[in-house]
Design a protein around this motif. Structure first.
Motif, PDB file in Angstrom:
ATOM      1  N   THR A  42       9.208   9.494  -2.060  1.00  0.00           N
ATOM      2  CA  THR A  42       8.814   9.667  -0.660  1.00  0.00           C
ATOM      3  C   THR A  42       9.764   8.962   0.301  1.00  0.00           C
ATOM      4  OG1 THR A  42       7.309   7.768  -0.752  1.00  0.00           O
ATOM      5  CG2 THR A  42       6.374   9.961  -1.237  1.00  0.00           C
ATOM      6  N   ARG A  43      10.643   8.128  -0.254  1.00  0.00           N
ATOM      7  CA  ARG A  43      11.663   7.405   0.538  1.00  0.00           C
ATOM      8  C   ARG A  43      11.039   6.484   1.578  1.00  0.00           C
ATOM      9  NH1 ARG A  43      16.407  11.504   1.937  1.00  0.00           N
ATOM     10  NH2 ARG A  43      17.622   9.618   1.719  1.00  0.00           N
ATOM     11  N   ARG A  44       9.853   5.975   1.271  1.00  0.00           N
ATOM     12  CA  ARG A  44       9.155   5.104   2.218  1.00  0.00           C
ATOM     13  C   ARG A  44       9.547   3.651   1.988  1.00  0.00           C
ATOM     14  NH1 ARG A  44       3.146   6.329   2.946  1.00  0.00           N
ATOM     15  NH2 ARG A  44       3.568   5.131   4.802  1.00  0.00           N
ATOM     16  N   PRO A  45       9.915   2.958   3.046  1.00  0.00           N
ATOM     17  CA  PRO A  45      10.287   1.550   2.897  1.00  0.00           C
ATOM     18  C   PRO A  45       9.066   0.665   2.650  1.00  0.00           C
ATOM     19  CG  PRO A  45      10.330   2.189   5.204  1.00  0.00           C
ATOM     20  CD  PRO A  45      10.030   3.430   4.416  1.00  0.00           C
ATOM     21  N   GLY A  69       3.817   4.292  -9.221  1.00  0.00           N
ATOM     22  CA  GLY A  69       3.914   3.830  -7.836  1.00  0.00           C
ATOM     23  C   GLY A  69       5.353   3.648  -7.403  1.00  0.00           C
ATOM     24  N   ASN A  70       6.187   3.134  -8.318  1.00  0.00           N
ATOM     25  CA  ASN A  70       7.608   2.978  -8.011  1.00  0.00           C
ATOM     26  C   ASN A  70       8.289   4.341  -7.847  1.00  0.00           C
ATOM     27  OD1 ASN A  70       7.269   0.457 -10.373  1.00  0.00           O
ATOM     28  ND2 ASN A  70       7.719  -0.009  -8.250  1.00  0.00           N
ATOM     29  N   VAL A  71       7.914   5.289  -8.705  1.00  0.00           N
ATOM     30  CA  VAL A  71       8.464   6.646  -8.601  1.00  0.00           C
ATOM     31  C   VAL A  71       8.021   7.276  -7.275  1.00  0.00           C
ATOM     32  CG1 VAL A  71       8.423   8.978  -9.579  1.00  0.00           C
ATOM     33  CG2 VAL A  71       8.611   6.982 -11.094  1.00  0.00           C
ATOM     34  N   ALA A 111      -3.636   8.400  -6.844  1.00  0.00           N
ATOM     35  CA  ALA A 111      -4.227   7.232  -7.513  1.00  0.00           C
ATOM     36  C   ALA A 111      -5.581   6.875  -6.905  1.00  0.00           C
ATOM     37  CB  ALA A 111      -3.286   6.044  -7.453  1.00  0.00           C
ATOM     38  N   THR A 112      -5.714   7.054  -5.605  1.00  0.00           N
ATOM     39  CA  THR A 112      -7.001   6.746  -4.967  1.00  0.00           C
ATOM     40  C   THR A 112      -8.073   7.727  -5.410  1.00  0.00           C
ATOM     41  OG1 THR A 112      -6.489   8.051  -2.996  1.00  0.00           O
ATOM     42  CG2 THR A 112      -5.893   5.711  -2.949  1.00  0.00           C
ATOM     43  N   ARG A 113      -7.671   8.967  -5.635  1.00  0.00           N
ATOM     44  CA  ARG A 113      -8.641   9.972  -6.112  1.00  0.00           C
ATOM     45  C   ARG A 113      -9.030   9.706  -7.562  1.00  0.00           C
ATOM     46  NH1 ARG A 113      -5.016  13.006  -3.177  1.00  0.00           N
ATOM     47  NH2 ARG A 113      -3.990  13.843  -5.031  1.00  0.00           N
ATOM     48  N   VAL A 114      -8.044   9.418  -8.411  1.00  0.00           N
ATOM     49  CA  VAL A 114      -8.315   9.173  -9.828  1.00  0.00           C
ATOM     50  C   VAL A 114      -9.160   7.919 -10.015  1.00  0.00           C
ATOM     51  CG1 VAL A 114      -7.225   8.544 -12.024  1.00  0.00           C
ATOM     52  CG2 VAL A 114      -6.261  10.393 -10.647  1.00  0.00           C
ATOM     53  N   LEU A 115      -8.828   6.869  -9.291  1.00  0.00           N
ATOM     54  CA  LEU A 115      -9.530   5.590  -9.441  1.00  0.00           C
ATOM     55  C   LEU A 115     -10.749   5.463  -8.529  1.00  0.00           C
ATOM     56  CD1 LEU A 115      -6.386   3.300  -9.732  1.00  0.00           C
ATOM     57  CD2 LEU A 115      -7.856   4.128 -11.588  1.00  0.00           C
ATOM     58  N   ARG A 116     -10.940   6.440  -7.658  1.00  0.00           N
ATOM     59  CA  ARG A 116     -12.081   6.463  -6.732  1.00  0.00           C
ATOM     60  C   ARG A 116     -12.204   5.182  -5.906  1.00  0.00           C
ATOM     61  NH1 ARG A 116     -16.713   9.777 -10.036  1.00  0.00           N
ATOM     62  NH2 ARG A 116     -15.359  11.502 -10.527  1.00  0.00           N
ATOM     63  N   THR A 117     -11.099   4.804  -5.335  1.00  0.00           N
ATOM     64  CA  THR A 117     -11.056   3.625  -4.468  1.00  0.00           C
ATOM     65  C   THR A 117      -9.940   3.821  -3.449  1.00  0.00           C
ATOM     66  OG1 THR A 117     -11.069   1.213  -4.470  1.00  0.00           O
ATOM     67  CG2 THR A 117      -9.510   2.277  -5.969  1.00  0.00           C
ATOM     68  N   ASP A 118      -9.725   2.838  -2.604  1.00  0.00           N
ATOM     69  CA  ASP A 118      -8.673   2.970  -1.599  1.00  0.00           C
ATOM     70  C   ASP A 118      -7.410   2.217  -2.023  1.00  0.00           C
ATOM     71  OD1 ASP A 118      -9.095   0.261  -0.986  1.00  0.00           O
ATOM     72  OD2 ASP A 118     -10.389   0.720   0.701  1.00  0.00           O
ATOM     73  N   LYS A 119      -6.352   2.434  -1.268  1.00  0.00           N
ATOM     74  CA  LYS A 119      -5.060   1.838  -1.593  1.00  0.00           C
ATOM     75  C   LYS A 119      -5.111   0.322  -1.553  1.00  0.00           C
ATOM     76  CE  LYS A 119      -2.275   5.788  -0.354  1.00  0.00           C
ATOM     77  NZ  LYS A 119      -1.032   6.260   0.231  1.00  0.00           N
ATOM     78  N   ARG A 142       0.835  -1.216   0.000  1.00  0.00           N
ATOM     79  CA  ARG A 142       0.000   0.000   0.000  1.00  0.00           C
ATOM     80  C   ARG A 142       0.864   1.258   0.000  1.00  0.00           C
ATOM     81  NH1 ARG A 142      -3.773  -1.787   4.899  1.00  0.00           N
ATOM     82  NH2 ARG A 142      -4.289  -3.815   4.072  1.00  0.00           N
ATOM     83  N   ILE A 143       2.070   1.141   0.530  1.00  0.00           N
ATOM     84  CA  ILE A 143       2.994   2.275   0.601  1.00  0.00           C
ATOM     85  C   ILE A 143       3.326   2.811  -0.789  1.00  0.00           C
ATOM     86  CG2 ILE A 143       5.388   2.874   1.188  1.00  0.00           C
ATOM     87  CD1 ILE A 143       5.019   0.898   3.594  1.00  0.00           C
ATOM     88  N   ALA A 144       3.389   1.915  -1.773  1.00  0.00           N
ATOM     89  CA  ALA A 144       3.762   2.327  -3.131  1.00  0.00           C
ATOM     90  C   ALA A 144       2.629   3.019  -3.881  1.00  0.00           C
ATOM     91  CB  ALA A 144       4.238   1.113  -3.928  1.00  0.00           C
ATOM     92  N   VAL A 145       1.423   2.972  -3.350  1.00  0.00           N
ATOM     93  CA  VAL A 145       0.282   3.577  -4.048  1.00  0.00           C
ATOM     94  C   VAL A 145       0.226   5.067  -3.721  1.00  0.00           C
ATOM     95  CG1 VAL A 145      -2.217   3.561  -4.351  1.00  0.00           C
ATOM     96  CG2 VAL A 145      -1.006   1.397  -3.932  1.00  0.00           C
ATOM     97  N   PRO A 146       0.389   5.917  -4.744  1.00  0.00           N
ATOM     98  CA  PRO A 146       0.311   7.365  -4.495  1.00  0.00           C
ATOM     99  C   PRO A 146      -1.104   7.782  -4.088  1.00  0.00           C
ATOM    100  CG  PRO A 146       1.166   6.882  -6.706  1.00  0.00           C
ATOM    101  CD  PRO A 146       0.673   5.602  -6.132  1.00  0.00           C
ATOM    102  N   ASP A 147      -1.203   8.821  -3.280  1.00  0.00           N
ATOM    103  CA  ASP A 147      -2.517   9.314  -2.850  1.00  0.00           C
ATOM    104  C   ASP A 147      -3.383   9.725  -4.033  1.00  0.00           C
ATOM    105  OD1 ASP A 147      -1.889   8.889  -0.185  1.00  0.00           O
ATOM    106  OD2 ASP A 147      -1.118  10.916   0.102  1.00  0.00           O
TER     107      ASP A 147
END
Length: 135
Positions: free
Chosen positions: A98-101, A91-93, A41-49, A34-39
């Motif tokens: 964001t440097r999130r593990p 998502g990889n970018v 994307a949830t708005r564009v796809l109208r769903t959650d991570k 879920r960390i790799a999913v940009p915020d």
């Protein structure tokens, strides 16, 4: 070794990689991905991570299975796999920026290498499913 044998081996290996990644997205690494999913994307796809992670895992399983079970559609499936790898690249970018593990990507170096791997995966999918050369 002939190109045909190498492409077949590459296709099966790619199918295995997709299946393993798909299962990981659906089960044991689902939360971490879920960390790799940009915020955005949830708005564009109208769903959650979580749903995005589940959908990508299902897509990976379907694509991996199709690579080895639908030989007449091999080229189209290869293009679909390549397109999938392009589609998940943001998502990889995001994860790199964001440097999130996340699972297997705990350092900046690992996240950067993952970015550099993406074009290799695209090329792999296209090469492994290219039409067979005729003698």
């Amino acid at each position: 070794m002939s190109t045909s044998i190498l492409r077949t081996a590459a296709r099966w290996a790619l199918a295995g990689l997709l299946a393993a990644a798909g299962l990981a997205h659906l089960f044991w690494l689902r939360r971490g991905f879920r960390i790799a999913v940009p915020d955005w994307a949830t708005r564009v796809l109208r769903t959650d991570k979580d749903m995005i992670v589940v959908a990508s895992g299902a897509a990976e399983l379907l694509l991996g299975t199709a690579l080895v079970t639908l030989p007449r559609e091999r080229r189209r499936i290869g293009v679909a796999v390549a397109a999938f790898f392009v589609a998940v690249f943001p998502g990889n970018v995001h994860q790199w920026r964001t440097r999130r593990p996340a699972p297997g990507l705990r350092t900046d170096r690992a996240r950067l290498l993952r970015l550099l791997l993406q074009p290799v995966l695209v090329a792999w999918a296209l090469w492994a499913t290219a039409p067979q050369e005729r003698s």
